[in-house]
Design a protein around this motif. Structure first.
Motif, PDB file in Angstrom:
ATOM      1  N   ILE A   1       0.932  -1.166  -0.134  1.00 23.44           N
ATOM      2  CA  ILE A   1      -0.095  -0.024   0.036  1.00 23.44           C
ATOM      3  C   ILE A   1       1.015   1.343  -0.137  1.00 23.44           C
ATOM      4  CG2 ILE A   1      -1.543   1.284   1.115  1.00 23.44           C
ATOM      5  CD1 ILE A   1      -2.746  -1.571   2.367  1.00 23.44           C
ATOM      6  N   LEU A   2       1.906   1.207   0.951  1.00 20.80           N
ATOM      7  CA  LEU A   2       3.039   2.503   1.029  1.00 20.80           C
ATOM      8  C   LEU A   2       3.540   2.652  -0.663  1.00 20.80           C
ATOM      9  CD1 LEU A   2       4.457   2.141   4.497  1.00 20.80           C
ATOM     10  CD2 LEU A   2       2.765   3.666   3.728  1.00 20.80           C
ATOM     11  N   MET A   3       3.782   1.730  -1.154  1.00 20.80           N
ATOM     12  CA  MET A   3       4.749   1.744  -2.551  1.00 20.80           C
ATOM     13  C   MET A   3       3.619   2.187  -3.558  1.00 20.80           C
ATOM     14  SD  MET A   3       6.325  -1.822  -3.091  1.00 20.80           S
ATOM     15  CE  MET A   3       7.789  -2.334  -1.759  1.00 20.80           C
TER      16      MET A   3
ATOM     17  N   LEU B   1       7.909  -0.058 -11.343  1.00 25.26           N
ATOM     18  CA  LEU B   1       8.139  -1.158 -10.818  1.00 25.26           C
ATOM     19  C   LEU B   1       7.754  -1.139  -9.413  1.00 25.26           C
ATOM     20  CD1 LEU B   1      11.506  -2.672 -12.083  1.00 25.26           C
ATOM     21  CD2 LEU B   1       9.114  -3.577 -12.501  1.00 25.26           C
ATOM     22  N   ASN B   2       7.665  -0.112  -8.843  1.00 24.13           N
ATOM     23  CA  ASN B   2       7.189  -0.112  -7.253  1.00 24.13           C
ATOM     24  C   ASN B   2       5.679   0.041  -7.156  1.00 24.13           C
ATOM     25  OD1 ASN B   2       9.044   0.113  -5.170  1.00 24.13           O
ATOM     26  ND2 ASN B   2       9.965   1.717  -6.068  1.00 24.13           N
ATOM     27  N   LEU B   3       5.030   0.632  -8.093  1.00 20.58           N
ATOM     28  CA  LEU B   3       3.832   0.927  -8.218  1.00 20.58           C
ATOM     29  C   LEU B   3       3.245  -0.567  -8.678  1.00 20.58           C
ATOM     30  CD1 LEU B   3       1.171   2.498  -8.496  1.00 20.58           C
ATOM     31  CD2 LEU B   3       1.459   2.845 -10.947  1.00 20.58           C
ATOM     32  N   ILE B   4       3.659  -1.243  -9.516  1.00 20.72           N
ATOM     33  CA  ILE B   4       3.130  -2.421  -9.981  1.00 20.72           C
ATOM     34  C   ILE B   4       3.467  -3.556  -9.057  1.00 20.72           C
ATOM     35  CG2 ILE B   4       3.671  -4.452 -11.674  1.00 20.72           C
ATOM     36  CD1 ILE B   4       4.417  -2.334 -13.844  1.00 20.72           C
TER      37      ILE B   4
ATOM     38  N   GLY C   1       3.519  -3.016  -5.915  1.00 15.59           N
ATOM     39  CA  GLY C   1       2.610  -2.568  -4.786  1.00 15.59           C
ATOM     40  C   GLY C   1       1.275  -3.308  -5.157  1.00 15.59           C
ATOM     41  N   ILE C   2       0.752  -3.292  -6.341  1.00 25.18           N
ATOM     42  CA  ILE C   2      -0.503  -3.776  -6.612  1.00 25.18           C
ATOM     43  C   ILE C   2      -0.551  -5.154  -6.525  1.00 25.18           C
ATOM     44  CG2 ILE C   2      -1.945  -3.819  -8.582  1.00 25.18           C
ATOM     45  CD1 ILE C   2      -1.280  -1.059  -9.235  1.00 25.18           C
ATOM     46  N   VAL C   3       0.372  -5.679  -7.090  1.00 22.36           N
ATOM     47  CA  VAL C   3       0.520  -7.287  -6.946  1.00 22.36           C
ATOM     48  C   VAL C   3       0.627  -7.638  -5.557  1.00 22.36           C
ATOM     49  CG1 VAL C   3       2.247  -9.205  -7.622  1.00 22.36           C
ATOM     50  CG2 VAL C   3       1.635  -7.510  -9.509  1.00 22.36           C
TER      51      VAL C   3
END
Length: 165
Positions: free
Chosen positions: A18-20, A88-91, A93-95
């Protein structure tokens, strides 16, 4: 009534995930805002009756001098890596948030993302020079990777005497 199962690495994946997502979204918005501002400045220069060909020629001459400098090469590489790491952090974080309660096989994907984030963070730290803020940037990927490892080796409890994978 079925008992809710909680994977051992759920908290280690969910909270950093979530933080990512939050931090990456903020950084992407900042980058988009910066690009918009640069585009607006370029548009205003066009309206100010500036000879754009001459301005671009001066800009390219200055850019060529900068690109001949090895320090600039390292900084441009670090900036590019940083932008890739934001996405990559966003992806990841979602995964991680989506797979945080799934032990076993799905945790391999999270572990892969965690290792990529760790290696990218270390590489970025090496390229841009040592800074305490760079070390702090490794905290979330380390926690994320720990959660992925915990979920990878976890097994679901048995239901009706039959082990569940």
């Amino acid at each position: 009534m079925p008992v809710k199962y909680k994977a051992p690495g759920k908290g280690f994946l969910q909270v950093p995930g979530i933080l990512m997502i939050v931090f990456s979204s903020i950084l992407i918005l900042i980058l988009l805002l910066g690009a918009t501002v640069l585009g607006s400045v370029g548009a205003m220069a066009g309206l100010a009756d500036v000879d754009m060909a001459e301005a671009m020629e001066e800009l390219m001459d200055g850019a060529q001098v900068m690109l001949d400098n090895p320090t600039v090469h390292r900084e441009v590489l670090a900036l590019g890596l940083g932008m890739i790491m934001i996405v990559l952090n966003l992806i990841s974080g979602i995964v991680g948030t989506a797979l945080c309660n799934k032990p076993g096989g799905p945790a391999v994907v999270c572990l892969l993302f965690g290792l990529i984030l760790l290696s990218g963070g270390v590489l970025s730290l090496a390229l841009s020079g040592f800074a305490w803020s760079g070390l702090l940037g490794l905290v979330l990927p380390i926690l994320y990777t720990i959660g992925a490892c915990l979920n990878l080796f976890a097994r679901r409890p048995a239901r009706d005497g039959v082990p569940v994978q």
